[in-house]
Design an enzyme around this catalytic site. Structure first.
Site, PDB file in Angstrom:
ATOM      1  N   ASN A  84       0.858  -1.193   0.000  1.00  0.00           N
ATOM      2  CA  ASN A  84       0.000   0.000   0.000  1.00  0.00           C
ATOM      3  C   ASN A  84       0.890   1.236   0.000  1.00  0.00           C
ATOM      4  OD1 ASN A  84       0.539   0.838   2.850  1.00  0.00           O
ATOM      5  ND2 ASN A  84      -0.338  -1.181   3.229  1.00  0.00           N
TER       6      ASN A  84
ATOM      7  N   ASP B  80      -4.529  -6.134   5.206  1.00  0.00           N
ATOM      8  CA  ASP B  80      -5.542  -6.966   5.860  1.00  0.00           C
ATOM      9  C   ASP B  80      -5.485  -8.405   5.352  1.00  0.00           C
ATOM     10  OD1 ASP B  80      -6.593  -4.979   7.491  1.00  0.00           O
ATOM     11  OD2 ASP B  80      -7.729  -4.143   5.801  1.00  0.00           O
TER      12      ASP B  80
ATOM     13  N   LYS C 242       8.101 -17.598 -10.267  1.00  0.00           N
ATOM     14  CA  LYS C 242       7.361 -16.475 -10.842  1.00  0.00           C
ATOM     15  C   LYS C 242       6.123 -16.999 -11.590  1.00  0.00           C
ATOM     16  CE  LYS C 242       7.692 -12.539 -13.823  1.00  0.00           C
ATOM     17  NZ  LYS C 242       8.355 -11.919 -14.952  1.00  0.00           N
TER      18      LYS C 242
ATOM     19  N   ASP D  29      -4.437  -9.375  13.142  1.00  0.00           N
ATOM     20  CA  ASP D  29      -4.648  -7.956  13.441  1.00  0.00           C
ATOM     21  C   ASP D  29      -3.838  -7.618  14.697  1.00  0.00           C
ATOM     22  OD1 ASP D  29      -5.680  -5.468  14.367  1.00  0.00           O
ATOM     23  OD2 ASP D  29      -7.440  -5.784  13.095  1.00  0.00           O
TER      24      ASP D  29
ATOM     25  N   LYS E 175     -14.427   1.589  14.851  1.00  0.00           N
ATOM     26  CA  LYS E 175     -13.185   0.804  14.841  1.00  0.00           C
ATOM     27  C   LYS E 175     -12.574   0.706  16.241  1.00  0.00           C
ATOM     28  CE  LYS E 175     -10.857   0.994  11.136  1.00  0.00           C
ATOM     29  NZ  LYS E 175     -10.107   1.557  10.027  1.00  0.00           N
TER      30      LYS E 175
END
Ligand code: C5P
Length: 411
Positions: free
Chosen positions: A212, A280, A290, A308, A341
């Site tokens: 990310n 996540d 590959k 988590d 949350k």
């Protein structure tokens, strides 16, 4: 940091990087650290005494034998007037003089006469840096207890590439703060704090991974701000390409599972700040080879849920940190989602921010606009640079952790 402002003697040598020392003086001032400049004759070829004086807000000293300067402040006194001496850029010549005890101009004499710690930020051509003479001098200085920031690898003004570039002012300023933090008691002295930061990389095959946009900047700034208040910080970080904060314990990881293991390995702590943008999900199968397009390999990616970290630490039965802080990056209804949350994860506080794409996007950007959500409700903080968000958060953490450390007492 203590309330007395710290002072630096900033010795500026003759290198192209001298202009960055002006930025350094400004950055130090922004952090509440005063500097007083000494400019070598060669340094004066790159920046002027006037620009040094303007940015330090103090007289710039240049000559050893100067009647006016000596009458105002003798060179011995000058060399001891600061809490730390910083040499930036530290040229090959200045390093050689310092290592061998020469004292034939104001800069080298100040280095000989000082009773303070010296931090060198070397800057020179790659061949000069790798020259055995320079490396010998560095060894000598290190043996004498000197500290170093950089040099880093990169493009040089002379057109070559390699190690020898001066560390960026932000990195040098961080080394200065780390030095002061180590040598002073703060409100978080004797408190152990875990910070997770950066993204995680989840491998698909030997060349591909899911990641990310997290840069790690906010988490690193928090680790540094907690360190500045005296905390013993463990920073568990995913892959980033920004400099690691100095004076904190670093554990580098790649995947969420490694981050979980490293975080658990750092317990017990008084406080955990989970700032990492943990993936996540991870690919259910990590291919050893590959994955080939011809074999129709990547039309879909089956995934498995990652552990988590925030939730696990928040819901610990035994040895839960006194304070667990989570982050929530949302694109809409920031406060509502973040409050949900906070309950779901079981953490004490959530720092929530809006990461909608745009000009000032917090993901990878320099500033952040956050809400702090606690049992007492939500507070909207104005947009601030990430290190200022970090300072505010660190000071709130220090307030919340007042009293003795349960962790340190149990050790
Ligand atoms: O659920 P979400 O990813 O939005 O939650 C964000 C918060 O949870 C952040 O504090 C992040 O560091 C933490 N987190 C975690 N482990 C995960 C996912 C998120 O610690 N696997």
């Amino acid at each position: 940091m203590t309330s007395e402002p710290k002072r630096i003697l900033l010795i500026i040598g003759g290198g192209v990087a001298a202009y960055k020392s002006l930025e350094l003086a400004r950055e130090l001032a922004r952090r509440g650290i005063q500097s007083r400049g000494v400019l070598t004759r060669a340094g004066g070829e790159f920046v002027t005494p006037l620009s040094v004086a303007s940015l330090t807000g103090d007289k710039c000293y240049t000559e050893l034998f100067d009647l006016t300067d000596e009458a105002e402040m003798g060179h011995i006194e000058l060399s001891r007037s600061a809490d730390l001496v910083v040499v930036a850029p530290a040229t090959a010549d200045l390093l050689a003089k310092a290592a061998n005890g020469h004292a034939n101009d104001l800069a080298s004499t100040a280095l000989m006469a000082t009773d303070k710690q010296v931090l060198y930020a070397p800057a020179m051509n790659v061949r000069m840096w790798t020259n055995p003479a320079t490396q010998r001098n560095i060894d000598l200085l290190k043996r004498d207890g000197a500290m170093f920031a950089g040099p880093v690898e990169g493009d040089m003004a002379c057109g070559e590439y390699g190690p020898g570039r001066m560390a960026e002012p932000l990195e040098i300023a961080d080394a200065v703060e780390a030095y002061f933090a180590k040598n002073a008691a703060g409100p978080l002295t004797n408190k152990r704090i875990l910070v997770t930061a950066g993204p995680t990389h989840e491998s698909l095959d030997p060349v591909r991974y899911i990641a990310n946009r997290s840069s790690g900047k906010q988490g690193y700034a928090i680790a540094a701000a907690l360190r500045n208040l005296g905390a013993d910080v463990v920073l568990v970080t995913g892959p980033t390409n920004i400099p690691m904060p100095k004076g904190v314990g670093i554990v580098r990881v790649e995947t969420a599972r490694e981050m979980m293991e490293a975080s658990e390995g750092s317990l017990p702590v008084d406080c955990a700040v989970c700032c990492a943008a943990v993936a996540d999900y991870r690919p259910a199968i990590e291919s050893e080879h590959k994955i080939k397009k011809e074999r129709g390999g990547l039309t879909s990616i089956p995934v498995e849920e990652n552990p988590d970290i925030l939730k696990t630490i928040s819901q610990m039965k035994d040895g839960r940190p006194r304070l667990v802080v989570g982050f929530a990056a949302e694109t809409d209804d920031v406060v509502t989602y973040a409050e949900v949350k906070r309950k779901r994860k079981g953490c004490d506080w959530i720092v929530a921010n809006d990461v909608s794409p745009g000009e000032n996007c917090a993901m990878g950007g320099e500033s952040n606009t956050v809400f702090l959500i606690t049992d007492d409700g939500d507070e909207a903080w104005p947009e601030m640079p990430k290190d200022e968000v970090a300072r505010h958060l660190a000071s709130r953490i220090a307030d919340a952790l007042r009293g003795p450390s349960l962790v340190k007492a149990a050790e």
